[in-house]
Design an enzyme around this catalytic site. Structure first.
Site, PDB file in Angstrom:
ATOM      1  N   GLY A 292       0.854  -1.184   0.000  1.00  0.00           N
ATOM      2  CA  GLY A 292       0.000   0.000   0.000  1.00  0.00           C
ATOM      3  C   GLY A 292       0.885   1.228   0.000  1.00  0.00           C
ATOM      4  N   CYS A 360      -9.992  20.719  17.791  1.00  0.00           N
ATOM      5  CA  CYS A 360     -10.093  20.752  19.250  1.00  0.00           C
ATOM      6  C   CYS A 360      -9.813  19.388  19.868  1.00  0.00           C
ATOM      7  CB  CYS A 360     -11.479  21.244  19.650  1.00  0.00           C
ATOM      8  SG  CYS A 360     -11.688  22.949  19.147  1.00  0.00           S
TER       9      CYS A 360
HETATM   10  N1  LLP Z   1      -2.939  -5.994   2.740  1.00  0.00           N
HETATM   11  C1  LLP Z   1      -3.722  -6.059   3.832  1.00  0.00           C
HETATM   12  C2  LLP Z   1      -4.592  -7.213   4.027  1.00  0.00           C
HETATM   13  C3  LLP Z   1      -3.680  -5.016   4.778  1.00  0.00           C
HETATM   14  O1  LLP Z   1      -4.442  -5.089   5.862  1.00  0.00           O
HETATM   15  C4  LLP Z   1      -2.835  -3.897   4.569  1.00  0.00           C
HETATM   16  C5  LLP Z   1      -2.785  -2.803   5.527  1.00  0.00           C
HETATM   17  C6  LLP Z   1      -2.053  -3.871   3.395  1.00  0.00           C
HETATM   18  C7  LLP Z   1      -2.126  -4.937   2.505  1.00  0.00           C
HETATM   19  C8  LLP Z   1      -1.122  -2.728   3.055  1.00  0.00           C
HETATM   20  O2  LLP Z   1      -0.141  -2.499   4.003  1.00  0.00           O
HETATM   21  P1  LLP Z   1       1.036  -1.462   3.654  1.00  0.00           P
HETATM   22  O3  LLP Z   1       1.782  -2.017   2.483  1.00  0.00           O
HETATM   23  O4  LLP Z   1       0.418  -0.164   3.324  1.00  0.00           O
HETATM   24  O5  LLP Z   1       1.867  -1.391   4.857  1.00  0.00           O
HETATM   25  N2  LLP Z   1      -3.367   3.345   8.702  1.00  0.00           N
HETATM   26  C9  LLP Z   1      -2.087   2.711   8.975  1.00  0.00           C
HETATM   27  C10 LLP Z   1      -1.877   1.477   8.160  1.00  0.00           C
HETATM   28  C11 LLP Z   1      -2.898   0.388   8.399  1.00  0.00           C
HETATM   29  C12 LLP Z   1      -2.739  -0.676   7.390  1.00  0.00           C
HETATM   30  C13 LLP Z   1      -3.617  -1.835   7.598  1.00  0.00           C
HETATM   31  N3  LLP Z   1      -3.510  -2.817   6.590  1.00  0.00           N
HETATM   32  C14 LLP Z   1      -0.968   3.729   8.789  1.00  0.00           C
HETATM   33  O6  LLP Z   1      -1.256   4.887   8.512  1.00  0.00           O
HETATM   34  O7  LLP Z   1       0.188   3.393   8.964  1.00  0.00           O
END
Ligand code: LLP
Length: 430
Positions: A292, A360
């Site tokens: 991601g 806030c």
């Molecule tokens: N695949 C699944 C099943 C996931 O749950 C996630 C992320 C990804 C792929 C992608 O992960 P990445 O490559 O982006 O690390 N809001 C949080 C991140 C939560 C991600 C949850 N799942 C942040 O801002 O760091």
């Protein structure tokens, strides 16, 4: 994830000073702010392209890169990635509809998530997606019933929880026993005969996801090995497996974004080692990865303007017009995002300040006690690393309209999402 007094300004090929002014791929950010206002997300199209190409070069082939669109689901960015051959990892019917709207190939879409509704499962089958990553026994029941009603075989994987420590912030760890994600290995094993025998299910593969922003490649290796062993068990149980999905978690370097690229080749090598060690290398499976933030994180910045400087005893607050409503990561995970001045600071003395938004909430901060150069009311700053989990986690809290999104491409800045108006805020209310 850190709070602190770091001062380094990351080097970048995409965000550089020209004639004393910060630019994104040659476009002065001051001009973007003048034309479109603030707070505004600015993305570098070429940075996304480079990230995708670098990631593809790092993974063992054949491999489908299924972009976890939760990181940033802007339709324009989805179209851009799809044009390079990218697929998607989705977690809701809404995300599925977005991918279809962007013209993504359904055969390149996988569907993760612990709580898919019947409606969402039916949508996925109708769209003809690549596979539903099943995460519980009742989800198998639901998927099988929906496929039976339609007289089809539902393509699925078993998403297992390998119980591996991802060395990351606890809120974004997903592959530990105590988290809600995936099937325990024993539970997945127990379900295997039933899944293989079902006329309405087709076990396409196995999947896992251990966490986001992994601290290093070792957890990726260990999880892939466990997954690979399970893939072998599935084949021995009679499944005609086609793919193995090693999840996301590819990290970027917050605060040090471009000093040197994140070591993705090490992560690709870790996956290859895990496949080999777990005995799956010889199965001829297609690899799927679900990055991601790796594809869009560094490509985005949040452009925001200083409203006030508030001095008080032993404390200086730089109050900007961006807030946790645009970038919640510092509030939620104590995350570090580098802050760059849009006017080149030169040798200006650094002084500690809290950089905060107008919302806030005490948690509405971008930096605490960060040494920042002199800033004045009206100055512009850019929060780096905001391309992922910025806009996609944005909210209207405090009745703040959502920010605009601007894509810089070929030397031009284009609006790829207009700023919300206040009227948009109550449009759906009675
Ligand atoms: N695949 C699944 C099943 C996931 O749950 C996630 C992320 C990804 C792929 C992608 O992960 P990445 O490559 O982006 O690390 N809001 C949080 C991140 C939560 C991600 C949850 N799942 C942040 O801002 O760091």
């Amino acid at each position: 994830m850190e709070r602190g007094t770091r001062t380094e300004i990351p080097f970048s090929n995409h965000w550089v000073y020209e004639d004393g002014a910060l630019t994104c791929d040659g476009v002065p950010l001051r001009d973007v702010a003048d034309a479109h206002g603030t707070p505004t997300f600015v993305y570098s199209g070429s940075c996304i392209d480079h990230a995708y190409d670098r990631l593809v070069a790092a993974v063992p082939q054949p491999c489908l890169v299924a972009y976890a669109i939760k990181a940033n689901s802007n339709l324009h960015l989805l179209r851009r990635l799809a044009a390079r051959g990218c697929g998607a990892d989705i977690v809701s019917g809404g995300e599925l509809r977005r991918c279809l709207q962007a013209g993504m190939d359904p055969a390149k879409i996988v569907f993760s998530g612990v709580g898919k509704t019947d409606r969402e499962l039916a949508l996925a089958l109708e769209a003809g997606i690549r596979a539903v990553h099943v995460e519980s026994a009742p989800e198998i029941d639901a998927l099988e019933a929906i496929a039976a009603e339609r007289g089809v075989r539902a393509p699925m994987t078993l998403r297992v929880n390998p119980d591996v420590d991802p060395d990351t912030h606890p809120y974004i760890a997903t592959g530990l026993h105590e988290t809600k994600f995936g099937l325990e290995l024993d539970a997945a094993r127990a379900l295997l005969p039933r899944v293989v025998a079902s006329p309405h299910l087709r076990l396409e593969g196995v999947a896992c996801h251990i966490g986001s922003q992994l601290g290093g490649p070792d957890p990726m290796r260990d999880a892939t090995e466990i997954l690979a062993r399970f893939a072998v068990e599935c084949v021995e149980a009679g499944a005609e497996l086609r793919c193995i999905d090693a999840g996301g978690g590819w990290p970027i370097r917050y605060g040090d974004e471009d000093a040197e690229h994140a070591p993705w080749p090490d992560f690709g090598a870790a996956i290859a080692e895990g496949l080999e060690a777990g005995g799956a290398a010889k199965l001829g499976l297609e690899l799927i990865v679900e990055p991601g933030r790796a594809l869009v994180g560094d490509a985005g910045g949040l452009l925001t303007r200083v409203i006030f400087i508030k001095e008080q005893a032993d404390k200086r607050f730089v109050i900007v017009d961006g807030a946790m409503t645009e970038l919640i990561r510092p509030a939620l995970y104590d995350a570090y995002h580098a802050i760059m001045h849009v006017r080149e600071p030169g040798d200006a003395a650094h002084r500690p300040a809290d950089v905060v938004g107008p919302v806030c909430e005490t948690g509405d901060f971008f930096a605490i006690d960060r040494a920042v150069p002199h800033l004045e009311r009206g100055d512009l700053v850019l929060l780096r690393g905001a391309g992922a989990y910025g806009m996609s986690m944005a909210s209207n809290y405090n009745s703040r309209p959502k920010a605009a999104e601007i894509l810089v491409d070929g030397g031009e800045a284009r609006v790829i999402r207009r700023r919300q108006t206040v009227e948009d805020l109550w449009r759906d209310e009675l």
